[in-house]
Design a protein around this motif. Structure first.
Motif, PDB file in Angstrom:
ATOM      1  N   PHE A 182       0.840  -1.201   0.000  1.00 31.77           N
ATOM      2  CA  PHE A 182       0.000   0.000   0.000  1.00 31.77           C
ATOM      3  C   PHE A 182       0.877   1.253   0.000  1.00 31.77           C
ATOM      4  O   PHE A 182       0.615   2.201  -0.749  1.00 31.77           O
ATOM      5  CB  PHE A 182      -0.912  -0.012   1.231  1.00 31.77           C
ATOM      6  CG  PHE A 182      -1.868   1.140   1.294  1.00 31.77           C
ATOM      7  CD1 PHE A 182      -3.129   1.050   0.714  1.00 31.77           C
ATOM      8  CD2 PHE A 182      -1.517   2.330   1.932  1.00 31.77           C
ATOM      9  CE1 PHE A 182      -4.020   2.119   0.767  1.00 31.77           C
ATOM     10  CE2 PHE A 182      -2.395   3.400   1.988  1.00 31.77           C
ATOM     11  CZ  PHE A 182      -3.652   3.293   1.407  1.00 31.77           C
ATOM     12  N   ASN A 183       1.931   1.254   0.839  1.00 31.80           N
ATOM     13  CA  ASN A 183       2.846   2.399   0.869  1.00 31.80           C
ATOM     14  C   ASN A 183       3.524   2.602  -0.476  1.00 31.80           C
ATOM     15  O   ASN A 183       3.715   3.736  -0.930  1.00 31.80           O
ATOM     16  CB  ASN A 183       3.892   2.204   1.963  1.00 31.80           C
ATOM     17  CG  ASN A 183       3.324   2.373   3.360  1.00 31.80           C
ATOM     18  OD1 ASN A 183       2.318   3.057   3.547  1.00 31.80           O
ATOM     19  ND2 ASN A 183       3.952   1.755   4.332  1.00 31.80           N
ATOM     20  N   GLY A 184       3.909   1.490  -1.109  1.00 27.65           N
ATOM     21  CA  GLY A 184       4.570   1.590  -2.400  1.00 27.65           C
ATOM     22  C   GLY A 184       3.678   2.138  -3.484  1.00 27.65           C
ATOM     23  O   GLY A 184       4.125   2.875  -4.373  1.00 27.65           O
ATOM     24  N   GLU A 185       2.379   1.819  -3.416  1.00 27.66           N
ATOM     25  CA  GLU A 185       1.443   2.264  -4.444  1.00 27.66           C
ATOM     26  C   GLU A 185       0.936   3.671  -4.186  1.00 27.66           C
ATOM     27  O   GLU A 185       0.784   4.468  -5.121  1.00 27.66           O
ATOM     28  CB  GLU A 185       0.252   1.301  -4.516  1.00 27.66           C
ATOM     29  CG  GLU A 185      -0.771   1.671  -5.579  1.00 27.66           C
ATOM     30  CD  GLU A 185      -1.911   0.674  -5.669  1.00 27.66           C
ATOM     31  OE1 GLU A 185      -2.866   0.929  -6.435  1.00 27.66           O
ATOM     32  OE2 GLU A 185      -1.846  -0.358  -4.970  1.00 27.66           O
ATOM     33  N   HIS A 186       0.670   3.997  -2.910  1.00 26.48           N
ATOM     34  CA  HIS A 186       0.007   5.267  -2.598  1.00 26.48           C
ATOM     35  C   HIS A 186       0.911   6.264  -1.872  1.00 26.48           C
ATOM     36  O   HIS A 186       0.518   7.424  -1.712  1.00 26.48           O
ATOM     37  CB  HIS A 186      -1.232   5.010  -1.744  1.00 26.48           C
ATOM     38  CG  HIS A 186      -2.221   4.066  -2.367  1.00 26.48           C
ATOM     39  ND1 HIS A 186      -2.985   4.405  -3.458  1.00 26.48           N
ATOM     40  CD2 HIS A 186      -2.537   2.779  -2.064  1.00 26.48           C
ATOM     41  CE1 HIS A 186      -3.760   3.379  -3.792  1.00 26.48           C
ATOM     42  NE2 HIS A 186      -3.506   2.383  -2.961  1.00 26.48           N
ATOM     43  N   GLY A 187       2.081   5.826  -1.391  1.00 26.69           N
ATOM     44  CA  GLY A 187       2.980   6.719  -0.672  1.00 26.69           C
ATOM     45  C   GLY A 187       2.867   6.537   0.831  1.00 26.69           C
ATOM     46  O   GLY A 187       1.824   6.114   1.355  1.00 26.69           O
TER      47      GLY A 187
END
Length: 283
Positions: A182-187
């Motif tokens: 999720f962090n990788g996709e949305h920051g």
């Protein structure tokens, strides 16, 4: 706890060496990935490592670092990233063990700093000769919930009360599945928003008598005491609260969760309760 190796000496002014050499506490300066850029002899002695090992990430056979319960410490990169994103200090105890050496207990304070225009993490290490005070009010800087240290203290107190009063104590772990994706996709900012929303839901939706804490980077924990029954109802309530869809930025997100729980009459140790809950979570 792992530290990424550095491929070249850190480019820091000579004044840094003069400054940290004279300190009476251990000092580590890392970047956002957990790479050690500077350290001193006191830190190396406390960690039972050579300074070169700290700088390169080398860890000799028989060397381990754990928390007070015996559980492995989070990776330095995770801790450094959390401190830099939150902009608030973080404190945690560490237990250093090395074959043939006495065990060392250390108190580590993490601070976000700026060095030569770059964001760094300054870690101060101090030896702990007595039990760490539980009055420091240690809180997770991102969510405001009790952090790992206070959680362990609350769990220990709950187990003692269960043994002496004939009640039950339940530990619930709530894991945010695939948070890294999720962090990788949305920051990371959106990931932090997700975590703070989950923290607020759990704290507001569960009984005030329960302890709701942030156990790790992607895990929350609940400690509850009850006169009878199992902890399944408490765990399902926590799952229901945390799994509601939420608005993150312009997206509607439904968190993917894994939940486990352990109920005990207090005869088990903190370490065994945590280990069992984490094993169930992994399955």
């Amino acid at each position: 706890m792992s530290v990424l190796g550095v491929t070249a000496p850190s480019q820091l002014p000579p004044v840094w060496d003069e400054l940290i050499t004279g300190l009476t506490v251990g000092m580590l300066l890392t970047d956002e990935r957990g790479q050690v850029l500077a350290t001193n002899d006191v830190a190396a002695d406390l960690m039972q490592l050579a300074k070169s090992d700290l700088l390169t990430g080398n860890r000799p056979s028989g060397w381990t670092v754990r928390d007070d319960t015996g559980a492995p410490m989070p990776d330095w990169a995770d801790l450094a990233g959390q401190v830099l994103r939150a902009g608030s200090p973080l404190s945690t105890p560490m237990v250093i063990e090395r074959t043939g050496q006495p065990r060392t207990r250390i108190w580590a304070d993490y601070h976000a700093v700026e060095v030569q225009g770059r964001r760094r993490v300054l870690i101060l290490l101090q030896s702990v000769h007595t039990d760490v005070s539980h009055s420091r009010g240690l809180r997770d800087p991102l969510t405001g919930l009790p952090g790992r240290v206070l959680l362990l203290d609350r769990l220990e107190q709950s187990l003692v009360r269960a043994r002496t009063r004939g009640t039950l104590s339940t530990l619930v772990l709530v894991d945010v599945h695939r948070l890294a994706d999720f962090n990788g996709e949305h920051g990371f900012d959106r990931g932090d928003e997700l975590l703070t929303t989950l923290a607020a839901r759990l704290r507001e939706g569960l009984s005030d008598e329960y302890t709701v804490a942030r156990f790790g980077g992607d895990e929350f924990a609940v400690v509850a005491e009850h006169p009878n029954g199992a902890g399944e109802q408490i765990a399902e309530h926590a799952r229901e609260l945390a799994s509601w869809p939420m608005r993150i930025g312009r997206r509607r997100v439904q968190p993917a969760l894994r939940v486990s729980w352990v109920t005990t009459d207090g005869q088990a140790s903190v370490h065994s309760v945590l280990s069992r809950a984490e094993q169930q979570l992994a399955r």
